[in-house]
Design a protein around this motif. Structure first.
Motif, PDB file in Angstrom:
ATOM      1  N   TYR A  98      13.255   8.226  25.102  1.00 32.86           N
ATOM      2  CA  TYR A  98      12.876   9.770  24.389  1.00 32.86           C
ATOM      3  C   TYR A  98      12.770  10.683  25.160  1.00 32.86           C
ATOM      4  O   TYR A  98      13.564  11.742  24.665  1.00 32.86           O
ATOM      5  CB  TYR A  98      11.177   9.401  23.984  1.00 32.86           C
ATOM      6  CG  TYR A  98      10.984  10.592  23.116  1.00 32.86           C
ATOM      7  CD1 TYR A  98      11.306  10.892  21.819  1.00 32.86           C
ATOM      8  CD2 TYR A  98       9.886  11.636  23.710  1.00 32.86           C
ATOM      9  CE1 TYR A  98      10.854  11.971  21.207  1.00 32.86           C
ATOM     10  CE2 TYR A  98       9.557  12.587  23.124  1.00 32.86           C
ATOM     11  CZ  TYR A  98       9.881  12.772  21.682  1.00 32.86           C
ATOM     12  OH  TYR A  98       9.395  14.004  21.000  1.00 32.86           O
ATOM     13  N   ALA A  99      12.734  10.657  26.547  1.00 39.04           N
ATOM     14  CA  ALA A  99      12.746  11.973  27.360  1.00 39.04           C
ATOM     15  C   ALA A  99      14.249  12.176  27.592  1.00 39.04           C
ATOM     16  O   ALA A  99      14.441  13.549  27.729  1.00 39.04           O
ATOM     17  CB  ALA A  99      12.114  11.632  28.757  1.00 39.04           C
ATOM     18  N   LEU A 100      15.213  11.045  27.572  1.00 40.03           N
ATOM     19  CA  LEU A 100      16.445  11.391  27.643  1.00 40.03           C
ATOM     20  C   LEU A 100      17.079  12.144  26.124  1.00 40.03           C
ATOM     21  O   LEU A 100      17.853  13.067  26.509  1.00 40.03           O
ATOM     22  CB  LEU A 100      17.190  10.236  27.857  1.00 40.03           C
ATOM     23  CG  LEU A 100      16.842   9.495  29.080  1.00 40.03           C
ATOM     24  CD1 LEU A 100      17.910   8.280  29.219  1.00 40.03           C
ATOM     25  CD2 LEU A 100      17.036  10.366  30.453  1.00 40.03           C
ATOM     26  N   ALA A 112      23.053   3.242  27.338  1.00 34.87           N
ATOM     27  CA  ALA A 112      23.361   2.427  28.341  1.00 34.87           C
ATOM     28  C   ALA A 112      22.282   2.555  29.300  1.00 34.87           C
ATOM     29  O   ALA A 112      22.026   1.600  30.157  1.00 34.87           O
ATOM     30  CB  ALA A 112      24.745   3.066  28.853  1.00 34.87           C
ATOM     31  N   ARG A 113      21.905   3.648  29.673  1.00 32.01           N
ATOM     32  CA  ARG A 113      20.786   3.780  30.714  1.00 32.01           C
ATOM     33  C   ARG A 113      19.601   3.020  30.202  1.00 32.01           C
ATOM     34  O   ARG A 113      18.882   2.559  31.083  1.00 32.01           O
ATOM     35  CB  ARG A 113      20.647   5.194  30.901  1.00 32.01           C
ATOM     36  CG  ARG A 113      19.872   5.406  32.147  1.00 32.01           C
ATOM     37  CD  ARG A 113      19.260   6.814  32.578  1.00 32.01           C
ATOM     38  NE  ARG A 113      20.358   7.577  32.985  1.00 32.01           N
ATOM     39  CZ  ARG A 113      20.125   8.892  33.452  1.00 32.01           C
ATOM     40  NH1 ARG A 113      18.804   9.337  33.584  1.00 32.01           N
ATOM     41  NH2 ARG A 113      21.268   9.519  33.620  1.00 32.01           N
ATOM     42  N   ALA A 118      15.892  -1.545  31.051  1.00 31.65           N
ATOM     43  CA  ALA A 118      15.074  -2.436  30.351  1.00 31.65           C
ATOM     44  C   ALA A 118      15.472  -3.949  30.966  1.00 31.65           C
ATOM     45  O   ALA A 118      14.506  -4.793  31.318  1.00 31.65           O
ATOM     46  CB  ALA A 118      15.368  -2.572  28.742  1.00 31.65           C
ATOM     47  N   GLN A 119      16.665  -4.037  31.358  1.00 27.33           N
ATOM     48  CA  GLN A 119      16.862  -5.259  32.189  1.00 27.33           C
ATOM     49  C   GLN A 119      16.387  -5.511  33.481  1.00 27.33           C
ATOM     50  O   GLN A 119      15.941  -6.511  33.921  1.00 27.33           O
ATOM     51  CB  GLN A 119      18.501  -5.496  32.417  1.00 27.33           C
ATOM     52  CG  GLN A 119      19.158  -5.685  31.034  1.00 27.33           C
ATOM     53  CD  GLN A 119      20.742  -5.350  31.037  1.00 27.33           C
ATOM     54  OE1 GLN A 119      21.232  -4.734  32.128  1.00 27.33           O
ATOM     55  NE2 GLN A 119      21.680  -6.133  30.258  1.00 27.33           N
ATOM     56  N   SER A 120      16.244  -4.128  34.021  1.00 27.61           N
ATOM     57  CA  SER A 120      15.608  -4.300  35.493  1.00 27.61           C
ATOM     58  C   SER A 120      14.115  -4.759  35.380  1.00 27.61           C
ATOM     59  O   SER A 120      13.312  -5.292  36.416  1.00 27.61           O
ATOM     60  CB  SER A 120      15.608  -2.993  36.322  1.00 27.61           C
ATOM     61  OG  SER A 120      14.712  -2.080  35.691  1.00 27.61           O
ATOM     62  N   VAL A 149      13.730   5.578  33.768  1.00 27.38           N
ATOM     63  CA  VAL A 149      14.930   5.952  32.840  1.00 27.38           C
ATOM     64  C   VAL A 149      15.273   7.376  33.185  1.00 27.38           C
ATOM     65  O   VAL A 149      16.401   7.702  33.175  1.00 27.38           O
ATOM     66  CB  VAL A 149      14.621   5.758  31.417  1.00 27.38           C
ATOM     67  CG1 VAL A 149      13.949   6.887  30.764  1.00 27.38           C
ATOM     68  CG2 VAL A 149      16.179   5.717  30.896  1.00 27.38           C
ATOM     69  N   ARG A 150      14.195   8.115  33.739  1.00 26.41           N
ATOM     70  CA  ARG A 150      14.630   9.465  34.102  1.00 26.41           C
ATOM     71  C   ARG A 150      15.165   9.796  35.714  1.00 26.41           C
ATOM     72  O   ARG A 150      15.470  10.840  35.880  1.00 26.41           O
ATOM     73  CB  ARG A 150      13.359  10.306  34.326  1.00 26.41           C
ATOM     74  CG  ARG A 150      12.463  10.332  32.772  1.00 26.41           C
ATOM     75  CD  ARG A 150      11.154  10.946  32.822  1.00 26.41           C
ATOM     76  NE  ARG A 150      11.230  12.316  33.545  1.00 26.41           N
ATOM     77  CZ  ARG A 150      10.225  12.958  33.846  1.00 26.41           C
ATOM     78  NH1 ARG A 150       8.798  12.427  33.629  1.00 26.41           N
ATOM     79  NH2 ARG A 150      10.019  14.000  34.512  1.00 26.41           N
TER      80      ARG A 150
END
Length: 372
Positions: A98-100, A112-113, A118-120, A149-150
């Motif tokens: 959402y922030a992105l 992609a990010r 999420a995988q991490s 993610v930010r």
């Protein structure tokens, strides 16, 4: 990589001071835990870093920039709260990204990010679920992913595991440490749970009543508490603290006629002090052992691999970690001993009294470089 510097930072609500001049520096890439009881000012200090509380006096620097007047979004911090604060109508994917989206990042790059983050945190299989379809631990990982993610300069954690059960807390501690190792981002974590603090921190900032009591690595804080408060707060069970006074012969008199010797006693003659000894540093001894403390068992807590003996030593409460077996009913008379180098002494004002024993402990637990 980013440092955080506190310069005489204070906080008042109207005329009521709650943070009394904090001076400290958090090194770049360091994981620092602010630890203390409820109401000590630790969350207030964290919120001042984030820009969610105004700073009454002093300065906070993130990197080389004074951030006192900067808006939260301008500080490069991402915060994970005690309550997850997820959008219940949005999928995990949309919550994380959402922030992105608000920042105007193109959808392909955003997706992609989100997937990478999420995988991490092992959420790639849950991206299309709603928060209500997740467990507490999964929701907390979503909150962490939303912060990650930010790609912030600083991570701030405000008691993020408080709503989780004991088993999940242990799992999430491991998760946070792994993420910090992988990302290397400067992180500040607030908690009142000393086990959480000791297992997570590179260094601890221990607060009490709005003041910093001690800053140091977990092992140093444990073995060399700077004050009686730290000695009593760190450790489970807590350090034994016996009130008494040294006489002219260096004998420590306590309780109802109890006596024992401790290093440095001659120099402290006539001073009222508290003698501290960790429960695990005390050993069972024979009745005729030199310098042994006589005590009477109150009760025993069985812990499986060990047990805690609660005893009365001339009116002073004594807790001993014991690995022995066999019954110890209340009223059993025992004798205990400990090494002089394990003794801590605290003055009436609560500060540690420096002795040869404390100097030896300091040398044994001397700090190495953070990134060693």
């Amino acid at each position: 990589m980013t440092t955080i510097t506190f310069k005489s930072v204070k906080k008042r609500y109207k005329k009521n001071p709650v943070v009394h001049g904090v001076d400290a520096q958090i090194e770049s890439g360091e994981f620092v835990v602010i630890l203390g009881p409820s109401g000590c000012g630790k969350s207030t200090l964290l919120r001042m870093i984030a820009g969610l509380e105004e700073i009454s006096d002093g300065e906070i620097l993130i990197g080389d920039t004074v951030v006192n007047k900067l808006e939260p979004r301008e500080r490069g911090c991402a915060m994970v709260f005690q309550n997850y604060a997820l959008y219940p109508h949005m999928s995990v994917r949309k919550n994380i990204g959402y922030a992105l989206k608000v920042a105007g990042m193109p959808k392909p790059e955003r997706e992609a990010r989100v997937l990478k983050v999420a995988q991490s945190v092992s959420l790639e299989g849950y991206l299309d679920r709603l928060p209500g379809e997740l467990s507490g631990g999964q929701r907390q990982r979503v909150a962490m992913a939303r912060a990650m993610v930010r790609e912030p300069k600083v991570f701030l954690f405000d008691e993020p595991f408080s709503n989780l059960d004991a088993k999940l807390r242990v799992a999430m501690r491991s998760e946070v440490r792994r993420l910090h190792r992988d990302l290397g981002v400067t992180s500040v974590f607030v908690t009142h749970d000393q086990t959480e603090a000791m297992t997570l921190a590179d260094r601890l900032i221990i607060m009490n009543g709005g003041r910093v009591e001690q800053i140091g690595r977990p092992s140093d804080v444990y073995h060399n508490p700077a004050s009686r408060f730290v000695a009593d707060f760190i450790g489970s069970p807590a350090m034994n603290l016996i009130e008494g006074e040294f006489d002219a012969k260096g004998v420590f008199n306590h309780g109802k006629g109890g006596q024992l010797r401790a290093e440095g006693g001659m120099a402290l003659a006539g001073r009222k002090v508290a003698l501290g000894i960790r429960p695990e540093a005390i050993r069972r001894a024979g009745a005729g052992s030199n310098g042994a403390i006589a005590a009477v068992v109150d009760y025993v807590e069985e812990l499986g691999a060990s047990r805690l003996i609660y005893a009365d030593a001339s009116g002073s409460r004594l807790i001993v970690v014991d690995t022995g077996t066999g019954p110890l009913p209340g009223g059993t008379k025992l004798h205990f001993t400990f090494a002089e180098q394990d003794v801590h002494l605290f003055a009436e004002d609560g500060r540690r009294i420096e002795t040869h024993a404390s100097a030896a402990r300091m040398a044994a637990h001397a700090e190495q470089p953070i990134n060693a």
